[in-house]
Design an enzyme around this catalytic site. Structure first.
Site, PDB file in Angstrom:
ATOM      1  N   ARG A  72       0.983  -1.188  -0.139  1.00  0.00           N
ATOM      2  CA  ARG A  72      -0.084  -0.001  -0.103  1.00  0.00           C
ATOM      3  C   ARG A  72       0.990   1.117   0.044  1.00  0.00           C
ATOM      4  O   ARG A  72       2.021   1.456   0.723  1.00  0.00           O
ATOM      5  CB  ARG A  72      -0.746  -0.086   1.402  1.00  0.00           C
ATOM      6  CG  ARG A  72      -1.951   1.057   1.258  1.00  0.00           C
ATOM      7  CD  ARG A  72      -2.637   0.836   2.649  1.00  0.00           C
ATOM      8  NE  ARG A  72      -3.423  -0.080   2.844  1.00  0.00           N
ATOM      9  CZ  ARG A  72      -3.854  -0.737   3.805  1.00  0.00           C
ATOM     10  NH1 ARG A  72      -3.438  -0.089   5.122  1.00  0.00           N
ATOM     11  NH2 ARG A  72      -4.767  -1.780   3.883  1.00  0.00           N
ATOM     12  N   CYS A 485     -12.863  -1.187   6.920  1.00  0.00           N
ATOM     13  CA  CYS A 485     -12.057  -0.386   5.774  1.00  0.00           C
ATOM     14  C   CYS A 485     -12.838   0.469   5.030  1.00  0.00           C
ATOM     15  O   CYS A 485     -12.557   1.507   4.448  1.00  0.00           O
ATOM     16  CB  CYS A 485     -11.483  -1.547   4.987  1.00  0.00           C
ATOM     17  SG  CYS A 485     -10.036  -2.074   6.055  1.00  0.00           S
TER      18      CYS A 485
END
Lengths: 572, 608
Positions: A72, A485
């Site tokens: 990420r 999330c």
């Protein structure tokens, strides 16, 4: 109270996030890291995962799980240049599974990178001046910033503050550069930054040697668009603007979505709005909030370690007092603000400076080449001609920003050619929905999310039509687990995964990110969910007030969760 | 060794009778009798594994087995850690009251140990809708499969953790409880099911189980059980001439879906006394040619399979000859010579001349009978063809298991040959036949082909270096099992190679578990196609040359298994080279050193 959680021990013995990562990476007999290192690598912006579709098959094949890594990026405000876009696009093919995924924190994720290529991937990202440090782990994660002020000086200000905030709260260890880049660290402009301390002997003056007790999320919102869902963040700043000038920010603390099924001691919480500060105090105040959480957060139980629990355990007055004491005085009272939506501003719009922005709908943020929708190719073509920049939105969509008038026709043609005009074709339901990654890569997922979103949206759209409500806006979010999330706890309709094919159904959030929804029914399979929604839609169609949204109607009928204060009234 | 048995479980009369029986037996007869008794013991225990309990003095590991019989095992399968916590609490309480217990995670539990358990307390969680924790899948597979051991000697109790909001609440615990009982085990206390708030229920169960453990251990912990030292019985009955028909127990692909190569792990029943083997031996498989190969030959020869053919005084259809009695996937020189004459094929004739050696080798390697018939047409009569082809020979596969670990089974690692030649599919005869034998009821005819040159050192303290790329790794799986189960104290080092790490690392999860347990000390791997530059095992040997030489010079035994054409010579050269470089010898002396290893049988090869 028991002692520190095992992760605390790993952090404290890690020599500032080094652990045995180098040895783990060099071990050729397994695609996995040593167990402790799987915790540490998060701080470097990567998670070890395995292909859960293959897990059982490979067990029988006497092969280890198909380990791979998710990487990420850290990308404050979600800004990338066209050159960076092309680099990210190439990395997707060279090292990952051929797709790019935009996240709800305005970052990119790559999936399916094998251990032996992890270092090369990190090198390729950093060569494009994109790093991944602190993108995961018990640190301040990627700083989100409102993405729809394009063409106004405020956009640059929001982005600039998000970058400064991110930089200010970064870990100071050089472990990241030592492990991934052979010690070569460069600044955002590419100039080398020399080491000032021996490896492992650096200082972490803000975060401390064991970093934060848990993940920490921060964002900067620019009313009236609450695309960052500021009330879901541990630390938030709501920009207060008058006559186009930034006066300062309202400070929000203690938001957080994550919870655990069956553990009532865990719960989502909307952030509290606790004061106002002038822009120049942003870093000082942010650092102080982080230090309070560092010092008082629960390090014994990771399910009780977010700032929201620290505040609830001790009370908001305590937090005010602690903050005031550390800042040398209380903050001013919060100023009035008003959010009209938590959604994105789709399609073309022109900024104050005459430049154009175009927001594209990318469901679940997944950029791939699919039959009839060669989006990755299309966006690569666009990046090849575009001279402005791109913004990832916190709703997993993409803004092509800062487009001069003369470039508009070219981009519009490319958008059509590559079928990137979903924002025009999609129903409001499809346009606004969010889903986390879930299966097959996320180790936490209990059910499908991203892969299930298209089919579920289609079925719910059919239900709306069936009840005489075709094309009615409805904010839907699906996650594979309750960690939040995709911020499902703020949606009008949310599915939160419990087991393959089974979800808890939450209803009654609003469309501005200011009201938590509530658990409607547990553990439902798809037919039951659809039957339930069908009944409720029918009633909603009959009983709703003018333009009354589903979430608001549900809430009126059956009050949903807590509501964040809207300070618009305070202004009048 | 003294002739009197120690710590005998026999009474005086029985003892005297045994003494009398034993007197006058020569060592071979003694050995046979010992094996016979071992077999009897095993049969009575109703177990497929080794005798349960050993007494004293019969080598390392004997004490451990005794303990297994008289202690309680607390086994947990936990996804979130709740199950582990309950099990740990149980174990602590038991230990604090002086009970002999063993706490073990299902992840570390070899399911076959179950057959030797006497007292088992199992904590099992269920996650999602009825899913077992990953750790316990192997155990469930065993319990629910046809090889589930009988568990008459086992007393058990199960604690099931679950979430009642799922339809299949506590499914894993329920399954375990039901299967244990169905297999003959005694349920000491009813299944205890616990919901998300598991603590009160679990506490009650632990208390109840502690009391039960105390009672049961008192009951079975008294007199120690009799022992039979397992020795190798006389050679099994089965032979190449008289293979025994045995059950195929399992057939599992062990290359991942990303691999173009199919390698299968086969588990075959190996009844004691009929298919006895030692690690290093091969299993001979009597197979039939696959239909696709028979069709290929008939089509290429333009013959009808139903044509009746008399040969060697027997008459049966041509297709029957081709199926069970003639080689059609492997070429032979006599057939090629006969065919070259019949087809009047000058090109083929040339390959058979001394100058054509390379050409012939390539042809023998890549072509099957059908390819030759297709390329050089000839008018074979059915009878002439049957006469010209070689009789079908059984195929040998290195056994990939040790009886000490798998009981009455023999495992094989089979690369399934399947490729296209000139646009037609060609398959390996035995491998594809075996691969097709996946059905539950299938049997194979098999016999043991002993390989006395490929044996583990008798001295378990010796180190062992195993070099086995590809399916050459098969015997080393058996070696490692044997070394671990026999309590060998020497170190084990494995070199493995394949094309790809992701999908062709044969038995990877077993090697990783062995490394973790300390049963395998070193594992070096070479994956030739994962990098631009191709890497093979011999390069890894060279990289580790200094250490490898220390092992060898310190008395290690070196084994090589696999491809004879390229790998074995390359590995041989690598050995000589590392002796030269790290042993401070010139090339000549290094070669002599390696030759000496061969002469001492410290360097053995099983290559093909």
């Amino acid at each position: 109270m028991s002692g520190p959680s095992p992760v605390e021990k790993i952090k404290s013995e890690s020599r500032l996030l080094r652990g045995t990562l180098a040895e783990s990476l060099a071990d050729p007999v397994t695609g996995a890291l040593r167990e402790d290192d799987t915790q540490l690598i998060k701080f470097h912006g990567s998670y070890q995962q395995d292909d859960r579709d293959l897990r059982d098959e490979r067990r029988l094949q006497k092969l280890e799980p198909a380990w791979s890594f998710m990487i990420r990026t850290r990308l404050p405000g979600g800004v990338v240049t066209p050159a960076q876009w092309l680099a990210l696009d190439a990395i997707a093919d060279d090292f990952a599974n051929g797709t790019l995924r935009m996240t709800t924190r305005q970052a990119f994720q790559f999936h399916g990178i094998v251990k032996r290529e992890l270092k090369a991937t990190m090198a390729a990202l950093n060569a494009a001046l994109i790093d991944t440090i602190a993108a995961c782990g018990d640190v301040n994660r990627n700083v989100a910033a409102s993405s729809h002020a394009g063409g106004s000086p405020l956009e640059a200000e929001m982005v600039d503050w998000s970058q400064r905030l991110s930089e200010h709260l970064l870990p100071k260890t050089r472990a990241y550069w030592d492990i991934w880049l052979d010690g070569k660290r460069v600044a955002a402009d590419g100039t080398p930054i020399p080491a000032t301390a021996a490896p492992g002997a650096e200082q972490e003056p803000i975060l401390g040697p064991t970093y934060l007790p848990r993940k920490f999320k921060s964002a900067i919102a620019l009313p009236p668009i609450n695309d960052v869902d500021v009330f879901s963040q541990d630390l938030g700043f709501i920009a207060i603007v008058a006559d186009g000038h930034l006066l300062g920010f309202n400070l929000t603390v203690g938001g957080g979505m994550g919870m655990t099924h069956g553990e009532p001691a865990t719960y989502p919480r909307l952030a509290s709005v606790i004061g106002f500060l002038p822009p120049q105090r942003l870093l000082e105040v942010a650092e102080t909030v982080v230090r309070i959480q560092r010092d008082f957060g629960d390090r014994t139980n990771r399910r009780h370690a977010r700032l929201k629990y620290t505040i609830d355990d001790r009370g908001l007055p305590w937090f005010h007092a602690e903050l005031a004491q550390r800042l040398g005085g209380p903050l001013e009272a919060p100023r009035a603000f008003h959010f009209s939506t938590s959604g994105d501003r789709f399609g073309w719009y022109q900024g104050e400076n005459g430049r154009w922005q175009l927001t594209l709908r990318i469901p679940a943020g997944r950029i791939a080449d699919r039959d009839g929708a060669p989006w990755r190719t299309g966006l690569r073509e666009i990046a090849g001609v575009h001279r402005g920049h791109f913004r990832v939105t916190p709703n997993q969509n993409l803004v092509i920003a800062d487009i001069p008038e003369g470039e508009r026709a070219t981009l519009e043609a490319l958008v059509r050619q590559y079928a990137l005009d979903l924002h025009e074709r999609a129903t409001p339901l499809l346009r606004d929905a969010l889903a986390c990654v879930a299966m097959p890569t996320c180790p936490l997922a209990m059910a499908e999310a991203e892969r299930y979103l298209p089919a579920f949206v289609e079925r719910v759209d059919a239900l709306l039509a069936h009840n005489g409500l075709p094309g009615e806006p409805l904010l839907l979010r699906i996650t594979g687990c309750p960690n939040g999330c995709a911020r499902p706890q703020l949606a009008e309709v949310a599915l939160i995964g419990k087991a393959p094919g089974r979800y808890n159904l939450y209803l009654g959030g609003d469309s501005r990110g200011q009201r938590l929804n509530r658990l409607h029914r547990e553990n439902l399979d798809e037919p039951t969910i659809l039957a339930e929604l069908d009944l409720l839609f029918a009633r909603w169609a009959r009983e709703r007030g003018a333009q009354e949204r589903f979430g608001d109607w549900m809430h009126r009928l059956w009050p949903a969760g807590p509501i964040a204060p809207d300070l618009a009234r305070a202004a009048s | 060794m003294n002739a009197t048995l120690p710590a005998s479980a026999l009474d005086n009369e029985q003892h005297a009778a045994l003494e009398k029986l034993v007197q006058g037996l020569d060592p071979i007869a003694l050995s046979w009798a010992s094996g016979y008794l071992a077999g009897v013991s095993r049969a009575r225990a109703g177990s497929t594994t080794q005798p349960l309990a050993a007494v004293t003095g019969h080598g390392p590991g004997a004490e451990g087995r005794t303990d297994a019989a008289i202690r309680a095992t607390i086994l947990y399968a936990s996804q979130t850690g709740n199950g582990r916590r309950v099990a740990e609490k149980f174990a602590r309480s038991a230990e604090s009251t002086g009970l002999a217990v063993r706490l073990v995670s299902a992840a570390d539990y070899a399911p076959r140990e179950l057959a030797s358990e006497r007292l088992l307390f199992m904590v099992a969680s269920t996650h999602g809708d009825g899913d077992p924790p990953d750790d316990v899948r192997a155990l469930l597979d065993l319990l629910q499969g046809k090889r589930a051991p009988r568990l008459e000697r086992l007393g058990f109790a199960v604690l099931a953790l679950g979430d009642s909001s799922y339809p299949k609440f506590c499914e894993t615990g329920r399954q375990l409880d039901a299967r244990f009982a169905a297999l003959g085990a005694r349920r000491l206390t009813p299944l205890q099911e616990c919901d998300v708030d598991y603590e009160p229920g679990a506490g009650l169960w632990v208390d109840r189980s502690l009391a039960l453990a105390r009672e049961q251990l008192a009951e079975i912990g008294g007199p120690r059980l009799a022992v039979v030292t397992p020795l190798r019985p006389a050679a099994g009955e089965a032979s190449r001439e008289k293979p025994v028909e045995v059950e195929l127990l399992a057939s599992q692909r062990i290359t991942g879906r990303g691999s173009s190569r199919e390698v299968r792990h086969l588990e075959i029943a190996a009844p004691a006394g009929r298919l006895d083997y030692e690690p290093g031996d091969s299993l001979g498989i009597v197979h039939r040619n696959p239909e696709i190969a028979i069709d290929g030959v008939l089509r290429a020869a333009g013959l009808d399979g139903s044509a009746s053919v008399e040969h060697d005084g027997r008459r049966q259809p041509l297709s029957a000859w081709l199926q069970a009695e003639r080689e059609i996937t492997k070429l032979s020189r006599p057939f090629l010579e006969a065919h070259a004459r019949l087809a009047n094929a000058a090109e083929l004739g040339a390959a058979l001349q001394p100058a054509g050696t390379a050409q012939l080798r390539a042809l023998l390697k890549d072509w099957q009978v059908a390819d030759v018939l297709k390329r050089y047409p000839a008018a074979w009569s059915p009878a002439a063809l049957v006469g010209a082809l070689r009789p079908l020979a059984p195929r040998l596969y290195s056994i990939a298991s040790s009886r000490l670990a798998v009981g009455d089974e023999a495992h094989l690692t089979v690369a399934v040959v399947d490729y296209a030649q000139d646009g037609e599919r060609r398959v390996g005869s035995a491998s594809s036949w075996l691969a097709g034998r996946a059905a539950e009821t299938d049997t194979v005819h098999a016999y043991i082909e002993p390989n006395p040159r490929f044996r583990l050192p008798a001295d378990g303290q010796r180190d062992v270096v195993m070099i086995g790329p590809g399916t050459g790794v098969a015997p080393f799986r058996g070696f490692l099992q044997h070394r671990e189960e026999s309590g060998a104290t020497g170190r084990n080092w494995l070199f493995f190679g394949a094309r790809h790490f992701d999908d062709e690392f044969l038995y990877q999860s077993e090697w990783l578990a062995a490394l973790k347990r300390g049963a395998l000390q070193r594992l070096d791997v070479a994956f030739s196609r994962d990098t631009l530059k191709r890497i093979y095992v011999q390069q890894r040997m060279a990289e580790q040359g200094a250490e490898l030489f220390r092992w060898i010079d310190g008395g290690a035994h070196v084994y090589v298994c696999g491809d004879a054409q390229r790998m074995a010579p390359d590995v041989h050269a690598a050995l000589i080279d590392l002796v030269r470089v790290h042993g401070g010898r010139d090339a000549e002396a290094a070669r002599a050193y390696v030759d000496q290893l061969l002469a001492e049988r410290r360097y053995a090869r099983d290559v093909y």
